[in-house]
Design an enzyme around this catalytic site. Sequence first.
Site, PDB file in Angstrom:
ATOM      1  N   ASN A 119      33.635  59.880 -54.257  1.00 35.33           N
ATOM      2  CA  ASN A 119      32.985  58.681 -54.801  1.00 35.33           C
ATOM      3  C   ASN A 119      33.778  58.067 -55.952  1.00 35.33           C
ATOM      4  OD1 ASN A 119      31.121  59.510 -52.968  1.00 35.33           O
ATOM      5  ND2 ASN A 119      29.526  60.043 -54.443  1.00 35.33           N
ATOM      6  N   HIS A 165      32.253   8.291 -54.800  1.00 33.76           N
ATOM      7  CA  HIS A 165      31.505   8.131 -53.533  1.00 33.76           C
ATOM      8  C   HIS A 165      32.448   7.787 -52.375  1.00 33.76           C
ATOM      9  CE1 HIS A 165      27.853   7.726 -56.103  1.00 33.76           C
ATOM     10  NE2 HIS A 165      28.687   7.066 -56.872  1.00 33.76           N
ATOM     11  N   SER A 287      49.359  19.438 -30.513  1.00 33.92           N
ATOM     12  CA  SER A 287      48.219  19.548 -29.598  1.00 33.92           C
ATOM     13  C   SER A 287      48.749  19.970 -28.238  1.00 33.92           C
ATOM     14  CB  SER A 287      47.529  18.189 -29.509  1.00 33.92           C
ATOM     15  OG  SER A 287      46.929  18.019 -28.245  1.00 33.92           O
ATOM     16  N   ASN A 295      48.851  17.810 -36.547  1.00 33.13           N
ATOM     17  CA  ASN A 295      47.534  18.072 -37.128  1.00 33.13           C
ATOM     18  C   ASN A 295      47.589  18.933 -38.391  1.00 33.13           C
ATOM     19  OD1 ASN A 295      46.204  16.671 -35.071  1.00 33.13           O
ATOM     20  ND2 ASN A 295      46.245  18.478 -33.734  1.00 33.13           N
ATOM     21  N   GLN A 332      30.658  51.793 -48.590  1.00 31.99           N
ATOM     22  CA  GLN A 332      31.872  51.838 -47.772  1.00 31.99           C
ATOM     23  C   GLN A 332      32.058  50.526 -47.005  1.00 31.99           C
ATOM     24  OE1 GLN A 332      32.827  55.505 -45.535  1.00 31.99           O
ATOM     25  NE2 GLN A 332      32.743  54.240 -43.711  1.00 31.99           N
ATOM     26  N   LYS A 335      34.072  47.498 -48.352  1.00 33.55           N
ATOM     27  CA  LYS A 335      35.543  47.566 -48.412  1.00 33.55           C
ATOM     28  C   LYS A 335      36.216  46.492 -47.549  1.00 33.55           C
ATOM     29  CE  LYS A 335      37.070  51.861 -48.463  1.00 33.55           C
ATOM     30  NZ  LYS A 335      37.293  53.159 -47.760  1.00 33.55           N
TER      31      LYS A 335
HETATM   32  N1  ARG Z   1      34.939  56.439 -47.459  1.00 37.83           N
HETATM   33  C1  ARG Z   1      33.919  56.599 -48.409  1.00 37.83           C
HETATM   34  C2  ARG Z   1      33.586  55.242 -49.076  1.00 37.83           C
HETATM   35  O1  ARG Z   1      34.317  54.334 -48.917  1.00 37.83           O
HETATM   36  C3  ARG Z   1      34.347  57.546 -49.446  1.00 37.83           C
HETATM   37  C4  ARG Z   1      33.237  58.138 -50.203  1.00 37.83           C
HETATM   38  C5  ARG Z   1      32.437  59.049 -49.339  1.00 37.83           C
HETATM   39  N2  ARG Z   1      31.460  59.686 -50.119  1.00 37.83           N
HETATM   40  C6  ARG Z   1      30.389  60.303 -49.592  1.00 37.83           C
HETATM   41  N3  ARG Z   1      29.546  60.816 -50.429  1.00 37.83           N
HETATM   42  N4  ARG Z   1      30.187  60.356 -48.311  1.00 37.83           N
HETATM   43  O2  ARG Z   1      32.570  55.113 -49.719  1.00 37.83           O
END
Ligand code: ARG
Length: 468
Positions: A119, A165, A287, A295, A332, A335
Amino acid sequence: MLGPMKREHQTTVGAIQDEVLAYTAGRDVVLDQALIEVDCIGSAAHVTMLSEMSIEPPLFSAEDVKSIITALGDIMVAARKGEFQITLADQDVHLAVERALTEKLGDLGKKVHTARSRNDQVAVDLRLFAKTELLDTIKDIAALGQALHTFAAKHEKVPMVGRTHMQPGMPSSVGLWACSYADALLEDVALVQTAYQLNDQSPLGAAASYGVPLPIDRHRVAELLGFEKPIHSVLHANNARGKLESIILSALSQVMLTLSRLAQDLMLFTMPEFGYFTLPAEYCTGSSIMPQKRNPDVLELVRSRATKVMTASVAIFDIVKGAPSGYNRDLQDAKEYFMDGLFTTRTSVRIMALMVEGLTVNEQALLKGFSPDVFATDRALHLVGEGMTFRDAYHHVKEHLDELESMDPQAAVDAKTHYGATAGLDLNGVASAYTALLEQTSAARQAYHQTVSSLLGQSYPLTDVKAQ
Ligand code: ARG
């Protein structure tokens, strides 16, 4: 009918049912490729700090640290060559690196995860990743700002109808038009820098979310990684994940908002009906049916990608808004939005710089826009100069619009001399702001390289693949 799937996978952290593994790892196996390097850097700092921790016997000897950092360096080099694989059994980059270290170093590799959790590890990875991405993005924004400044300076007093405008309003200039976007980006960058500062704090030592019963030194690890400081409470260190990404993308959304409006202006002003500017032919697309077409697809996509970045920011906001405190796996899924938002912003900024650099100005077309009504306000203000009240002058001009004579557009542009108007632009000020920004950014990049170089005991970046 599909029967229940019973197959299991052995992973570093125990057996996991295949389908659960695939579902929970999700896109990490692919996305975490971008985090291999920062994951190794984070581990190098963590291990260095642990080796300095005052416990008897010490967790790692100086020799141990050296072996681990050498192995991490090898992984980083392999990753840059695309030769380090994260497998599904690894689940993510963190366990992939631990697996590789253990394969190479045996028990020493198994010790590396002492006093941390995935984490805080992923939190630090994302912050290190964001750090260089943001610095590079700021550099690219500065290059776009400089391109706009150059364009503004070159065509500073070229008359252009100012619109409100979308209708013709008052005499303006190409310089003012371009300078307004250079100004906007400077404000956007201030937001990005604030996001950068919030990002510049180390979450390491937070572990699962509640710290560890060992005398770790969170300030030391922050220093080793070049962060300004550690995040204070270990719980906030984990809770800030997601929120921070949303803040960063929200700042970048403002950059994209500016880009989108610039793109819209360019699409309008390069239409044949306007013909004020011409887009560089090499950045236009054709095109499949209409042979004559050129374009502005790039500009249209910048417009839609502004939506993508904003949406990514909101998506992450939404992922965390109902999350209870402490780590939750939902994070997660932030990401992918985050990485995509960073990538989309950076590529959009870069392509817009190319568009602006190649833009040409058609002065005759710009002058054609100056119908007499464009001078109505200037005329009213002229009457004010002769002693009439503004409202009387306004009505006088309004009632005699047919009699309005065309004035000299150039004289109208030259007449607005006050601060920030067509003849009162502080273009030097804009130029110095961008120069300062570039200097600051490259100094921060260099400082980071130096910090990582001393941490790894070798010059970083490790190969010249991505010399910045
Ligand atoms: N891949 C996980 C994420 O992006 C990493 C952390 C996973 N932690 C867990 N307690 N399962 O969050």
